[in-house]
Structure formats: structure tokens, C-alpha cells
Design an enzyme around this catalytic site. Sequence first.
Site, PDB file in Angstrom:
ATOM      1  N   SER A 145      48.234  51.468  24.756  1.00 21.81           N
ATOM      2  CA  SER A 145      48.002  51.590  26.203  1.00 21.81           C
ATOM      3  C   SER A 145      48.429  52.977  26.642  1.00 21.81           C
ATOM      4  O   SER A 145      49.244  53.623  25.966  1.00 21.81           O
ATOM      5  CB  SER A 145      48.851  50.550  26.944  1.00 21.81           C
ATOM      6  OG  SER A 145      48.815  50.781  28.337  1.00 21.81           O
ATOM      7  N   TYR A 158      56.680  46.022  28.630  1.00 21.09           N
ATOM      8  CA  TYR A 158      55.313  46.351  28.213  1.00 21.09           C
ATOM      9  C   TYR A 158      55.269  47.784  27.643  1.00 21.09           C
ATOM     10  O   TYR A 158      54.705  48.026  26.577  1.00 21.09           O
ATOM     11  CB  TYR A 158      54.374  46.204  29.411  1.00 21.09           C
ATOM     12  CG  TYR A 158      52.913  46.426  29.076  1.00 21.09           C
ATOM     13  CD1 TYR A 158      52.192  45.463  28.385  1.00 21.09           C
ATOM     14  CD2 TYR A 158      52.251  47.596  29.466  1.00 21.09           C
ATOM     15  CE1 TYR A 158      50.845  45.662  28.077  1.00 21.09           C
ATOM     16  CE2 TYR A 158      50.912  47.795  29.164  1.00 21.09           C
ATOM     17  CZ  TYR A 158      50.213  46.828  28.478  1.00 21.09           C
ATOM     18  OH  TYR A 158      48.888  47.025  28.163  1.00 21.09           O
TER      19      TYR A 158
HETATM   20  N1  LIG Z   1      43.607  45.843  31.045  1.00 24.39           N
HETATM   21  C1  LIG Z   1      44.239  46.996  30.991  1.00 24.39           C
HETATM   22  O1  LIG Z   1      44.365  47.723  31.996  1.00 24.39           O
HETATM   23  C2  LIG Z   1      44.832  47.475  29.689  1.00 24.39           C
HETATM   24  C3  LIG Z   1      45.293  48.806  29.644  1.00 24.39           C
HETATM   25  C4  LIG Z   1      45.860  49.265  28.474  1.00 24.39           C
HETATM   26  C5  LIG Z   1      45.954  48.444  27.358  1.00 24.39           C
HETATM   27  N2  LIG Z   1      45.512  47.152  27.424  1.00 24.39           N
HETATM   28  C6  LIG Z   1      45.680  46.335  26.219  1.00 24.39           C
HETATM   29  O2  LIG Z   1      44.423  45.835  25.815  1.00 24.39           O
HETATM   30  C7  LIG Z   1      44.615  44.616  25.090  1.00 24.39           C
HETATM   31  C8  LIG Z   1      43.683  43.559  25.666  1.00 24.39           C
HETATM   32  O3  LIG Z   1      44.045  43.345  27.014  1.00 24.39           O
HETATM   33  P1  LIG Z   1      43.004  42.844  28.125  1.00 24.39           P
HETATM   34  O4  LIG Z   1      43.210  43.699  29.316  1.00 24.39           O
HETATM   35  O5  LIG Z   1      41.674  42.712  27.558  1.00 24.39           O
HETATM   36  O6  LIG Z   1      43.665  41.428  28.458  1.00 24.39           O
HETATM   37  P2  LIG Z   1      43.030  39.962  28.572  1.00 24.39           P
HETATM   38  O7  LIG Z   1      44.129  39.128  29.133  1.00 24.39           O
HETATM   39  O8  LIG Z   1      41.723  39.999  29.281  1.00 24.39           O
HETATM   40  O9  LIG Z   1      42.751  39.568  27.040  1.00 24.39           O
HETATM   41  C9  LIG Z   1      43.782  39.367  26.119  1.00 24.39           C
HETATM   42  C10 LIG Z   1      43.332  38.328  25.108  1.00 24.39           C
HETATM   43  O10 LIG Z   1      44.393  38.188  24.137  1.00 24.39           O
HETATM   44  C11 LIG Z   1      44.619  36.805  23.930  1.00 24.39           C
HETATM   45  N3  LIG Z   1      46.023  36.607  23.519  1.00 24.39           N
HETATM   46  C12 LIG Z   1      47.133  36.737  24.275  1.00 24.39           C
HETATM   47  N4  LIG Z   1      48.206  36.419  23.565  1.00 24.39           N
HETATM   48  C13 LIG Z   1      47.773  36.094  22.322  1.00 24.39           C
HETATM   49  C14 LIG Z   1      48.411  35.673  21.136  1.00 24.39           C
HETATM   50  N5  LIG Z   1      49.746  35.489  21.099  1.00 24.39           N
HETATM   51  N6  LIG Z   1      47.663  35.420  20.047  1.00 24.39           N
HETATM   52  C15 LIG Z   1      46.315  35.566  20.077  1.00 24.39           C
HETATM   53  N7  LIG Z   1      45.647  35.944  21.181  1.00 24.39           N
HETATM   54  C16 LIG Z   1      46.367  36.207  22.285  1.00 24.39           C
HETATM   55  C17 LIG Z   1      44.331  36.145  25.274  1.00 24.39           C
HETATM   56  O11 LIG Z   1      44.059  34.739  25.139  1.00 24.39           O
HETATM   57  C18 LIG Z   1      43.127  36.938  25.740  1.00 24.39           C
HETATM   58  O12 LIG Z   1      41.926  36.362  25.278  1.00 24.39           O
HETATM   59  C19 LIG Z   1      46.089  44.269  25.219  1.00 24.39           C
HETATM   60  O13 LIG Z   1      46.778  44.675  24.051  1.00 24.39           O
HETATM   61  C20 LIG Z   1      46.529  45.107  26.408  1.00 24.39           C
HETATM   62  O14 LIG Z   1      47.902  45.407  26.383  1.00 24.39           O
HETATM   63  C21 LIG Z   1      44.944  46.661  28.564  1.00 24.39           C
END
Ligand SMILES: NC(=O)c1ccc[n+]([C@@H]2O[C@H](COP(=O)([O-])OP(=O)(O)OC[C@H]3O[C@@H](n4cnc5c(N)ncnc54)[C@H](O)[C@@H]3O)[C@@H](O)[C@H]2O)c1
Length: 277
Positions: A145, A158
Site C-alpha cells: 500500500s 495497517y
Molecule cells: N482499497 C484501497 O484503497 C487499498 C489501498 C492500498 C492497498 N490496498 C490493499 O489491497 C488489498 C485488497 O484490498 P481491497 O481494497 O481490494 O479490499 P476488499 O475488502 O475489497 O477485498 C479484500 C478481500 O480479501 C479477503 N480477505 C480478507 N481477509 C482474508 C483472509 N484472512 N484470508 C483470505 N481472504 C481474506 C476478503 O474477503 C476480500 O474478498 C489489501 O491487501 C489492501 O490492504 C487497498
Amino acid sequence: MAVPQLKDKWVLVTGAGSGIGRATAMAFARLGAKLVIADNNPEALDEVGLAIARLRLECLAFQVDVADEAAMLRFAHAVHVRIGAIDVLINNAGIGYHGPFLYSPLKSWRRVLDINVMGVVHGCHVFGQRMVDAGGARQIVNVASLAGIAPTPNTSAYAASKHAVMGLSDVLSMELANSKVGVTAVCPGIINTPITTAAGAISSAISVAQTDKLRAYYERTGASADVVAQAIVDAVRSGRSLVLVGPCAKPMYHLKRLSRALARAVTISDARKNGYL
Ligand SMILES: NC(=O)c1ccc[n+]([C@@H]2O[C@H](COP(=O)([O-])OP(=O)(O)OC[C@H]3O[C@@H](n4cnc5c(N)ncnc54)[C@H](O)[C@@H]3O)[C@@H](O)[C@H]2O)c1
């Protein structure tokens, strides 16, 4: 290492049930890759599996908690028996946590570190050796991130977890330098996904008004998950080691290198406007 041709390659995506993981699985599928998708949410997993099946592509779906070492070992065993070494491993599953450090329960810290750090460690551990041994160009992609470079206030757990993913990715990429397996760290900025609405994502110390302000900021400013998915596809095809994608990611990366004091001041000011602080 660059994997320019993705047709018929096996691509594994954790957290494929929603947001960036779902968009990434679909982006690789549209290029003819075969998918292994994993998530701990079975309904979301089924829905993505069906969407990939509609493209008439092979897809194996596994309900797995990435934080669970034994479950990840069973998962890897099942994958290796069925298809052998993975071509592209995308450790994406992760959760958010928004709350002031002094009011963040340690169990929230442990949950964030177990999923965001150990989930990635488990993925690299259980799939990495087979990827190296198999030879041929392969790529490990760890979704970190912008918080792993330039974090905002009220994201201590985080941010710590994402700094750990950046450190792991840097070290792993050096250790694998003599192999054909490359490592990419992905640093998305604000991406409009359900991450802020997931259960347990916001501390009870954050007011409803502040939570609403933060969610509105994500909806107003956040890039689509498809933008990150495309950046991940491009990075795998070119073997890029760092991906900065989405609002703020590139400017904040460069600002932090230029002046930590200025980056800190800008971040605090923005955090007050956007609901982080
Ligand atoms: N959305 C943002 O702004 C953003 C920014 C930077 C990084 N990220 C990173 O991107 C990645 C995806 O995030 P997103 O925004 O798509 O979130 P999201 O909540 O839409 O998707 C996350 C997915 O991971 C699954 N998940 C959660 N815990 C789990 C576990 N213990 N085992 C297996 N699956 C699990 C959830 O069920 C979900 O389907 C994450 O690592 C997040 O930290 C997101």
C-alpha cells in the site's frame, strides 16, 4: 521476472472475492490465464468463480484464511498436486484498520498483522520454493500500500503491516536475484473498494461522522480497482519491482523522498480534510 505472455499461465490470487483481488483475477482471465482464486468469503469466491467460468477458462477456487498456516499448507499441497508450480502468485488478501494507536486494542493489531503480514509470508513460503525449482520466468506480486511508504494518521497497525510487506518484498527480490522468479511490491493509493466498510475495519474510537467523511472521501477520490488490476498485469508482463498506482501514490512517494518534513505536514493537513484525523 517478466512474464510477457499470460495465455494459459496459472495465476493465483488471494483475496480474489472483492475489490482489487477480484478485478485482478478478472484482468488476468481476460488475457487467457488460468486462475487459482482464494478467499475466506465463500459467497464472494463463488461469484468470481462463476464470472471466470463464463469466459470459458479454467479456474480453481479455494476457501482459505491466509492467516492460517496449516490451511495455507493444505491449500498449496492441493494446488501443487493438481497443477504444479504457479506462474504468477498474487498475495493480495488484506484488511484495513482505522483507529488511533492509543485506543487500538492489541487484538486488532494482531488481526491486521496476522492477515496482512503473515498472509503474505505464508503465500511466499508455501508457493515460492516450487516456483523457483520449476525454473522459467515467474513472478510473485505482493500487494502492499502507499501506507507502506507514506502512511496517514490513525493507521498505525495497517501502516506497520504494509511496511513489513515492503521490507519482505525487497529482501525476497534480492534473495531470488539468481533465480527466474521476480518480486513486485504494489502500492495503491486510495482505491474505492469495500475495504473501509468491512467488519472490524474502523475502531470504535472513531466517530460516525468521521467514518462517514472517510468513506465519502474514498467514494469521491478513489480510483477503480480495475486501475490497480491493469497496473499489476503490466508489472507482471514487464517484471517491474515497484508499482505506484492510484491517487496520491506517485506524488507522495516522491515527496517523501524529497522531504520527510514536508510529506508529514501535507499528510496531516490532508488527513484533517479527508476524515483520517
Ligand atoms: N482499497 C484501497 O484503497 C487499498 C489501498 C492500498 C492497498 N490496498 C490493499 O489491497 C488489498 C485488497 O484490498 P481491497 O481494497 O481490494 O479490499 P476488499 O475488502 O475489497 O477485498 C479484500 C478481500 O480479501 C479477503 N480477505 C480478507 N481477509 C482474508 C483472509 N484472512 N484470508 C483470505 N481472504 C481474506 C476478503 O474477503 C476480500 O474478498 C489489501 O491487501 C489492501 O490492504 C487497498
